[in-house]
Enzyme design. Structure first.
Site, PDB file in Angstrom:
ATOM      1  N   ARG A  67      38.087  35.723 -79.433  1.00 63.03           N
ATOM      2  CA  ARG A  67      39.371  34.941 -80.213  1.00 63.03           C
ATOM      3  C   ARG A  67      40.578  34.978 -79.061  1.00 63.03           C
ATOM      4  O   ARG A  67      40.665  35.712 -78.051  1.00 63.03           O
ATOM      5  CB  ARG A  67      39.798  35.895 -81.157  1.00 63.03           C
ATOM      6  N   ASP A  90      36.859  30.068 -73.591  1.00 62.46           N
ATOM      7  CA  ASP A  90      36.350  29.157 -74.623  1.00 62.46           C
ATOM      8  C   ASP A  90      37.226  29.017 -75.986  1.00 62.46           C
ATOM      9  O   ASP A  90      37.209  28.245 -76.670  1.00 62.46           O
ATOM     10  CB  ASP A  90      35.006  29.418 -75.107  1.00 62.46           C
ATOM     11  N   GLU A 110      45.150  26.316 -80.289  1.00 64.38           N
ATOM     12  CA  GLU A 110      44.041  25.148 -80.360  1.00 64.38           C
ATOM     13  C   GLU A 110      44.323  23.945 -81.098  1.00 64.38           C
ATOM     14  O   GLU A 110      45.166  23.990 -82.285  1.00 64.38           O
ATOM     15  CB  GLU A 110      42.732  25.776 -80.659  1.00 64.38           C
ATOM     16  N   HIS A 128      36.589  25.629 -77.619  1.00 63.73           N
ATOM     17  CA  HIS A 128      35.936  26.459 -78.587  1.00 63.73           C
ATOM     18  C   HIS A 128      34.671  25.777 -78.839  1.00 63.73           C
ATOM     19  O   HIS A 128      34.510  25.465 -80.265  1.00 63.73           O
ATOM     20  CB  HIS A 128      36.932  26.452 -79.627  1.00 63.73           C
TER      21      HIS A 128
END
Length: 320
Positions: free
Chosen positions: A229, A253, A258, A277
């Site tokens: 996370r 990632d 986001e 992600h």
């Protein structure tokens, strides 16, 4: 108390495109699709909530507290920090997650990142575009050491995949047990690792755990990967560690916010690979998530115990 409609149970779906395929439930459940703006208004009427939009944090704001509420909430994601709030955690509502869908894809993605960084593939692609022939030596992966932080199914799958590459791999979890180190061993293992992989859930204990001190523990030749996370990492501290060459490279990632804004300085940090992600998202993953929910719904409908039940105080599925 707000009365629910009689007859079939009501399934509320917090939508994202493309919509889940729930055709097998046709005629057995009343399905209602909502977006963030309508969620609070419709929650009291729902028996089940499917959080299909795993990026939304609307459940935190919309949860009705002591009022009528769904008996079961399912997150179409591995993490549940985006929906857990004190009122939901204190309620008798059952929360489940998508455990079982993402483990192998994420493990493959981590292995790909490790190989790409060890073999300097990003630089090779850059040189090709520049039409420059520059011979280099690269790092042998076999015989290196990895520290995987997170002992859940994803962390364990990452460890198995790295071991298949002959990487000596240690796992760090919340509590020590056979095959898993406890938090007290983390700094020691990070200091010896060539690869540090973050795959832990986001909880009060793990929030910002990778900070300036932790990056300072790592050796200068080490690389860091986060597929857990975004909140696990103090992003400014990582940017500083890379810029000052305290560590050799990193791949993110997941991020605190986001999608990553176009003007974020992280796009330009030297030695940092940025991906949107996507580590667990292989072809057909949404269909797999939908099929998993249908199987869970059929258990719930039949009065059988649900699987993938989240411990709402811990923030993840226990037992691993």
């Amino acid at each position: 108390m707000t009365a629910r409609p009689p007859g079939r149970p009501t399934l509320l779906v917090l939508d994202a495109e493309p919509l889940p395929r729930l055709g097998r439930l046709t005629g057995r459940v009343r399905i209602e699709h909502v977006d963030d703006s309508a969620l609070a208004r419709r929650l009291p009427y729902a028996d089940v909530l499917l959080v299909w939009d795993f990026t939304s944090r609307a459940v935190r704001d919309a949860w009705p507290g002591d009022g009528p509420r769904p008996r079961w909430v399912h997150a179409a994601s591995a993490g549940v920090d985006h929906l857990l709030c004190p009122e939901l955690a204190a309620s008798d509502t059952v929360v489940t997650n998508a455990r079982g869908v993402f483990e192998r894809p994420v493990a493959e993605y981590v292995a790909a990142l490790v190989l790409a960084m060890a073999k300097d593939l990003p630089r090779t692609w850059d040189l090709q575009r520049e039409r420059r022939w520059r011979h280099r030596e690269t790092t042998r992966v076999a015989g290196t050491r990895a520290c995987v932080v997170g002992s859940g199914p994803i962390g364990r799958a990452i460890a198995r995949t790295l071991r298949a590459l002959d990487v000596t791999t240690s796992i760090v979890g919340r509590v020590p047990r056979t095959g898993v180190h406890g938090p007290a061993d983390l700094d020691r293992l990070m200091a010896r690792a060539d690869w540090v992989v973050a795959a832990a859930p986001l909880t009060e204990q793990t929030q910002g755990m990778f900070d300036t001190r932790r990056f300072g523990v790592m050796q200068p030749s080490a690389r860091f990967v986060n597929v857990g996370r975004g909140g696990l990492v103090v992003e400014g501290a990582l940017a500083e560690a890379l810029t000052k060459r305290w560590i050799a490279g990193a791949a993110l990632d997941v991020f605190r916010d986001e999608p990553l804004a176009p003007d974020s300085p992280l796009w330009h940090v030297p030695g940092l690979l940025v991906s949107p992600h996507m580590s667990g998202d292989t072809v057909g993953w949404r269909d797999e998530l939908g099929a998993q929910f249908v199987r869970l719904y059929e258990r719930w409908e039949a009065g059988k115990p649900l699987v993938n039940v989240v411990d709402k105080k811990r923030g993840y599925v226990p037992g691993h």
